[in-house]
Design an enzyme around this catalytic site. Sequence first.
Site, PDB file in Angstrom:
ATOM      1  CD  GLU A  65      24.072  44.202 126.583  1.00  0.00           C
ATOM      2  OE1 GLU A  65      23.802  43.160 125.920  1.00  0.00           O
ATOM      3  OE2 GLU A  65      25.031  44.932 126.311  1.00  0.00           O
ATOM      4  CB  ALA A 108      28.901  48.115 131.219  1.00  0.00           C
ATOM      5  N   GLY A 111      28.923  45.345 126.810  1.00  0.00           N
ATOM      6  CA  GLY A 111      29.800  46.467 126.463  1.00  0.00           C
ATOM      7  C   GLY A 111      31.141  46.009 125.910  1.00  0.00           C
ATOM      8  CD  GLU A 163      26.970  47.668 123.524  1.00  0.00           C
ATOM      9  OE1 GLU A 163      27.346  47.821 124.703  1.00  0.00           O
ATOM     10  OE2 GLU A 163      25.851  48.018 123.117  1.00  0.00           O
TER      11      GLU A 163
HETATM   12  N1  DAK Z   1      30.454  43.461 135.742  1.00  0.00           N
HETATM   13  C1  DAK Z   1      31.017  43.344 136.959  1.00  0.00           C
HETATM   14  N2  DAK Z   1      31.673  42.240 137.373  1.00  0.00           N
HETATM   15  C2  DAK Z   1      31.763  41.215 136.520  1.00  0.00           C
HETATM   16  C3  DAK Z   1      31.203  41.252 135.221  1.00  0.00           C
HETATM   17  C4  DAK Z   1      30.517  42.467 134.827  1.00  0.00           C
HETATM   18  N3  DAK Z   1      29.989  42.633 133.607  1.00  0.00           N
HETATM   19  N4  DAK Z   1      31.437  40.083 134.605  1.00  0.00           N
HETATM   20  C5  DAK Z   1      32.127  39.336 135.475  1.00  0.00           C
HETATM   21  N5  DAK Z   1      32.332  40.005 136.633  1.00  0.00           N
HETATM   22  C6  DAK Z   1      33.026  39.557 137.840  1.00  0.00           C
HETATM   23  C7  DAK Z   1      32.176  38.571 138.618  1.00  0.00           C
HETATM   24  O1  DAK Z   1      31.257  39.258 139.450  1.00  0.00           O
HETATM   25  C8  DAK Z   1      33.243  37.852 139.423  1.00  0.00           C
HETATM   26  O2  DAK Z   1      33.634  38.694 140.492  1.00  0.00           O
HETATM   27  P1  DAK Z   1      33.721  38.105 142.021  1.00  0.00           P
HETATM   28  O3  DAK Z   1      32.385  37.526 142.290  1.00  0.00           O
HETATM   29  O4  DAK Z   1      34.821  37.071 141.932  1.00  0.00           O
HETATM   30  O5  DAK Z   1      34.084  39.307 142.838  1.00  0.00           O
HETATM   31  C9  DAK Z   1      34.411  37.790 138.451  1.00  0.00           C
HETATM   32  O6  DAK Z   1      34.177  38.816 137.465  1.00  0.00           O
HETATM   33  C10 DAK Z   1      34.510  36.461 137.710  1.00  0.00           C
HETATM   34  O7  DAK Z   1      33.238  36.198 137.119  1.00  0.00           O
HETATM   35  P2  DAK Z   1      32.451  34.811 137.330  1.00  0.00           P
HETATM   36  O8  DAK Z   1      32.764  34.214 138.656  1.00  0.00           O
HETATM   37  O9  DAK Z   1      31.037  35.077 137.023  1.00  0.00           O
HETATM   38  O10 DAK Z   1      33.139  33.940 136.192  1.00  0.00           O
HETATM   39  P3  DAK Z   1      32.519  32.712 135.397  1.00  0.00           P
HETATM   40  O11 DAK Z   1      33.631  32.126 134.617  1.00  0.00           O
HETATM   41  O12 DAK Z   1      31.701  31.821 136.288  1.00  0.00           O
HETATM   42  O13 DAK Z   1      31.485  33.378 134.367  1.00  0.00           O
HETATM   43  C11 DAK Z   1      30.756  35.048 132.733  1.00  0.00           C
HETATM   44  C12 DAK Z   1      31.935  34.218 133.351  1.00  0.00           C
HETATM   45  C13 DAK Z   1      31.346  36.029 131.739  1.00  0.00           C
HETATM   46  C14 DAK Z   1      29.815  34.069 131.990  1.00  0.00           C
HETATM   47  C15 DAK Z   1      29.970  35.732 133.888  1.00  0.00           C
HETATM   48  O14 DAK Z   1      30.904  36.452 134.676  1.00  0.00           O
HETATM   49  C16 DAK Z   1      28.948  36.698 133.384  1.00  0.00           C
HETATM   50  O15 DAK Z   1      27.871  36.307 132.974  1.00  0.00           O
HETATM   51  N6  DAK Z   1      29.278  38.005 133.471  1.00  0.00           N
HETATM   52  C17 DAK Z   1      28.318  39.049 133.115  1.00  0.00           C
HETATM   53  C18 DAK Z   1      28.192  39.184 131.606  1.00  0.00           C
HETATM   54  C19 DAK Z   1      27.202  40.279 131.257  1.00  0.00           C
HETATM   55  O16 DAK Z   1      26.003  40.197 131.617  1.00  0.00           O
HETATM   56  N7  DAK Z   1      27.654  41.275 130.521  1.00  0.00           N
HETATM   57  C20 DAK Z   1      26.805  42.396 130.129  1.00  0.00           C
HETATM   58  C21 DAK Z   1      26.858  43.464 131.185  1.00  0.00           C
HETATM   59  S1  DAK Z   1      25.750  44.831 130.813  1.00  0.00           S
HETATM   60  C22 DAK Z   1      25.960  52.114 128.588  1.00  0.00           C
HETATM   61  C23 DAK Z   1      26.203  51.449 127.409  1.00  0.00           C
HETATM   62  C24 DAK Z   1      26.486  50.084 127.449  1.00  0.00           C
HETATM   63  C25 DAK Z   1      26.470  49.400 128.649  1.00  0.00           C
HETATM   64  C26 DAK Z   1      26.245  50.086 129.804  1.00  0.00           C
HETATM   65  C27 DAK Z   1      25.995  51.458 129.800  1.00  0.00           C
HETATM   66  N8  DAK Z   1      25.648  53.513 128.573  1.00  0.00           N
HETATM   67  C28 DAK Z   1      25.080  54.052 127.395  1.00  0.00           C
HETATM   68  C29 DAK Z   1      25.680  54.282 129.734  1.00  0.00           C
HETATM   69  C30 DAK Z   1      26.742  47.978 128.664  1.00  0.00           C
HETATM   70  C31 DAK Z   1      26.092  47.122 129.497  1.00  0.00           C
HETATM   71  C32 DAK Z   1      26.620  45.772 129.725  1.00  0.00           C
HETATM   72  O17 DAK Z   1      27.656  45.389 129.213  1.00  0.00           O
END
Ligand code: DAK
Length: 258
Positions: A132, A66, A109, A112
């Site tokens: 998360e 997400a 997400g 998921e």
């Molecule tokens: N959200 C927003 N931007 C993201 C992102 C994300 N999840 N993942 C990557 N990006 C963006 C980065 O900010 C970066 O943008 P700029 O800085 O260039 O503007 C760009 O994508 C490239 O990412 P990186 O520079 O970080 O790329 P790397 O190759 O160095 O790293 C990575 C790749 C996948 C390891 C890293 O980007 C990373 O750790 N990303 C976050 C992964 C994460 O934590 N995912 C879980 C998110 S929480 C809900 C139900 C479910 C959910 C929410 C609500 N409801 C019931 C309401 C779900 C929650 C989640 O998924």
Amino acid sequence: MAEYEMILTEAQGRVGLVRLNRPKALNALNAALMKELMNALAVFDADEGVGAMVVTGDERAFAAGADIKEMVDASAVEMLARDNISVFDRIRTIKKPVIAAVSGYALGGGCELAMSCDMIVASESAKFGQPEINLGVIPGAGGTQRLTHAVGKAIAMEMVLNNRTLSAAEAEHYGLVNRVVPVERYLEEALELAAEIAARAPLAVQIGKQAVNQAFEASLTEGLAAERRMFYFLFASQDQKEGMQAFIEKRPPQWKGE
Ligand code: DAK
């Protein structure tokens, strides 16, 4: 076809293809993207010319989760009001099979979303995780439930509590994905699988999907009873008569979806 900003859609024969298209953000799932995705799936679901769907991202990322930037400042009440969960949940209401074609990151997400689909075809570079915990939260769209059903308690605990990421090979080993293929082939493989299913008896495919999904929701007794009702129901279809007659006459069946 409808105009979209966050996704690309096309029909390939009887297969509807949806590509998530926010490559610079690793296809992070913001509200607008999820809305467009659900809309596209609903349109394909209603289209008699489509028998199955494929959802994919790109080689680097299926979806990295997400959109963290969209929710960083949200209050609990705002998160509830946005109601993103019902968007995820509506994927369950799609009647035709949906296959996720996953390459690269399928995190949070994104994992998921893939698990909400009916099958997963993965590229050798796919990585599945629920990170998360690194953000101070837990999965909120099935990542503690569907994941546990798929890989079992031990691995799910490691993934949810300690950000263990599964390689494609591990995901196949633990039963999270249907098959793993080289990166150059993952989308083609998913499209071929979808095309094979889309060529089968449409009613039986939809009801078979419903029946398998019952296994996650009902007790064994309830699930078996539901399966039997659905089985009998198919004897009201022309496709059942055609399928069995074709077998007896040693010819390929002609499905009508009736
Ligand atoms: N959200 C927003 N931007 C993201 C992102 C994300 N999840 N993942 C990557 N990006 C963006 C980065 O900010 C970066 O943008 P700029 O800085 O260039 O503007 C760009 O994508 C490239 O990412 P990186 O520079 O970080 O790329 P790397 O190759 O160095 O790293 C990575 C790749 C996948 C390891 C890293 O980007 C990373 O750790 N990303 C976050 C992964 C994460 O934590 N995912 C879980 C998110 S929480 C809900 C139900 C479910 C959910 C929410 C609500 N409801 C019931 C309401 C779900 C929650 C989640 O998924």
